[in-house]
Design a protein around this motif. Structure first.
Motif, PDB file in Angstrom:
ATOM      1  N   UNK A  89      22.143  16.498 -12.036  1.00 60.53           N
ATOM      2  CA  UNK A  89      22.443  15.130 -12.446  1.00 60.53           C
ATOM      3  C   UNK A  89      23.715  14.650 -11.756  1.00 60.53           C
ATOM      4  N   UNK A  90      23.641  13.458 -11.164  1.00 60.41           N
ATOM      5  CA  UNK A  90      24.794  12.834 -10.529  1.00 60.41           C
ATOM      6  C   UNK A  90      25.021  11.480 -11.195  1.00 60.41           C
ATOM      7  N   UNK A  91      26.267  11.179 -11.550  1.00 54.23           N
ATOM      8  CA  UNK A  91      26.615   9.896 -12.160  1.00 54.23           C
ATOM      9  C   UNK A  91      27.316   9.034 -11.123  1.00 54.23           C
ATOM     10  N   UNK A  92      26.931   7.772 -11.047  1.00 57.10           N
ATOM     11  CA  UNK A  92      27.567   6.846 -10.114  1.00 57.10           C
ATOM     12  C   UNK A  92      28.841   6.274 -10.716  1.00 57.10           C
ATOM     13  N   UNK A 104      33.388  29.470 -20.932  1.00 57.80           N
ATOM     14  CA  UNK A 104      32.740  28.596 -19.953  1.00 57.80           C
ATOM     15  C   UNK A 104      33.747  27.878 -19.064  1.00 57.80           C
ATOM     16  N   UNK A 105      33.342  27.638 -17.831  1.00 59.53           N
ATOM     17  CA  UNK A 105      34.210  26.973 -16.871  1.00 59.53           C
ATOM     18  C   UNK A 105      33.367  25.991 -16.048  1.00 59.53           C
ATOM     19  N   UNK A 106      33.889  24.752 -15.900  1.00 59.31           N
ATOM     20  CA  UNK A 106      33.173  23.703 -15.184  1.00 59.31           C
ATOM     21  C   UNK A 106      34.093  23.082 -14.147  1.00 59.31           C
ATOM     22  N   UNK A 107      33.619  22.988 -12.927  1.00 57.08           N
ATOM     23  CA  UNK A 107      34.333  22.255 -11.885  1.00 57.08           C
ATOM     24  C   UNK A 107      33.702  20.874 -11.786  1.00 57.08           C
ATOM     25  N   UNK A 108      34.531  19.834 -11.857  1.00 56.73           N
ATOM     26  CA  UNK A 108      34.065  18.465 -11.687  1.00 56.73           C
ATOM     27  C   UNK A 108      34.233  18.098 -10.219  1.00 56.73           C
ATOM     28  N   UNK A 109      33.186  17.497  -9.645  1.00 56.99           N
ATOM     29  CA  UNK A 109      33.169  17.210  -8.213  1.00 56.99           C
ATOM     30  C   UNK A 109      32.782  15.757  -7.960  1.00 56.99           C
ATOM     31  N   UNK A 110      33.236  15.242  -6.816  1.00 56.44           N
ATOM     32  CA  UNK A 110      32.824  13.911  -6.359  1.00 56.44           C
ATOM     33  C   UNK A 110      32.206  14.037  -4.978  1.00 56.44           C
ATOM     34  N   UNK A 111      31.447  13.008  -4.616  1.00 58.78           N
ATOM     35  CA  UNK A 111      30.875  12.919  -3.280  1.00 58.78           C
ATOM     36  C   UNK A 111      30.864  11.451  -2.876  1.00 58.78           C
ATOM     37  N   UNK A 112      31.222  11.185  -1.632  1.00 57.59           N
ATOM     38  CA  UNK A 112      31.210   9.811  -1.129  1.00 57.59           C
ATOM     39  C   UNK A 112      30.015   9.644  -0.201  1.00 57.59           C
ATOM     40  N   UNK A 113      29.697   8.421   0.120  1.00 55.12           N
ATOM     41  CA  UNK A 113      28.608   8.159   1.055  1.00 55.12           C
ATOM     42  C   UNK A 113      27.253   8.149   0.371  1.00 55.12           C
ATOM     43  N   UNK A 150      28.028  15.880  -1.044  1.00 50.83           N
ATOM     44  CA  UNK A 150      28.982  16.682  -0.284  1.00 50.83           C
ATOM     45  C   UNK A 150      30.192  16.890  -1.191  1.00 50.83           C
ATOM     46  N   UNK A 151      30.265  18.006  -1.911  1.00 43.40           N
ATOM     47  CA  UNK A 151      31.238  18.149  -2.997  1.00 43.40           C
ATOM     48  C   UNK A 151      32.699  18.247  -2.562  1.00 43.40           C
ATOM     49  N   UNK A 152      33.521  17.499  -3.304  1.00 42.80           N
ATOM     50  CA  UNK A 152      34.976  17.599  -3.224  1.00 42.80           C
ATOM     51  C   UNK A 152      35.449  17.846  -4.648  1.00 42.80           C
ATOM     52  N   UNK A 153      36.149  18.943  -4.871  1.00 37.63           N
ATOM     53  CA  UNK A 153      36.586  19.309  -6.227  1.00 37.63           C
ATOM     54  C   UNK A 153      37.648  18.335  -6.734  1.00 37.63           C
ATOM     55  N   UNK A 154      37.486  17.889  -7.983  1.00 35.08           N
ATOM     56  CA  UNK A 154      38.485  17.049  -8.641  1.00 35.08           C
ATOM     57  C   UNK A 154      39.363  17.876  -9.573  1.00 35.08           C
ATOM     58  N   UNK A 199      34.062   2.984  -6.407  1.00 35.20           N
ATOM     59  CA  UNK A 199      32.749   2.489  -6.815  1.00 35.20           C
ATOM     60  C   UNK A 199      31.692   2.998  -5.841  1.00 35.20           C
ATOM     61  N   UNK A 200      30.599   3.494  -6.404  1.00 30.57           N
ATOM     62  CA  UNK A 200      29.512   4.010  -5.581  1.00 30.57           C
ATOM     63  C   UNK A 200      29.592   5.495  -5.291  1.00 30.57           C
ATOM     64  N   UNK A 201      30.785   6.113  -5.475  1.00 25.45           N
ATOM     65  CA  UNK A 201      30.872   7.573  -5.349  1.00 25.45           C
ATOM     66  C   UNK A 201      30.002   8.211  -6.425  1.00 25.45           C
ATOM     67  N   UNK A 202      29.641   9.450  -6.208  1.00 23.96           N
ATOM     68  CA  UNK A 202      28.876  10.198  -7.194  1.00 23.96           C
ATOM     69  C   UNK A 202      29.747  11.293  -7.813  1.00 23.96           C
TER      70      UNK A 202
END
Length: 111
Positions: A11-14, A43-52, A57-61, A84-87
């Motif tokens: 699942x990806x959120x815009x 439990x451990x979760x990495x939150x990531x963003x992707x542009x384009x 294409x994950x970038x860790x936040x 806006x528009x990043x995932x």
């Protein structure tokens, strides 16, 4: 939602646009939270963003890790921005045996 194992979630959120739905905005990532209804492990979760518009294409936040037996944890004052528009997505680094997950990311944009 209970993840079946580790790895990126499908699942990806815009990231939203400004109030009228068309103007792009830069958003500060202010907080990321993980809560589970039934604690188990750490439990451990990495939150990531992707542009384009292509494949993610994950970038860790940031990474949120629950203490052993904890039901909730959060990270604030994150040094990251999204546009806006990043995932956004979560990447499960350790699922432990926790059940019924809820994750959230708070964004801030001074309109």
């Amino acid at each position: 939602f209970t993840p079946a194992g580790t790895g990126p979630d499908s699942v990806e959120a815009l990231v939203p646009y400004e109030l009228n739905g068309t103007l792009a905005a830069d958003w500060a990532v202010t907080r990321a939270s993980v809560r589970v209804a039934t604690a188990g492990g750490a439990p451990s979760v990495q939150f990531e963003k992707s542009t384009g518009t292509g494949a993610f294409d994950p970038v860790a936040l940031t990474t949120v890790t629950l203490g052993s037996g904890a039901c909730e944890a959060a990270v604030a004052n994150i040094d990251g921005t999204v546009a806006s528009g990043d995932k956004l997505r979560m990447n499960i680094l350790n699922a432990g045996s926790a059940q019924n997950w809820y994750v959230s990311v708070q964004l801030h944009h001074p309109f």
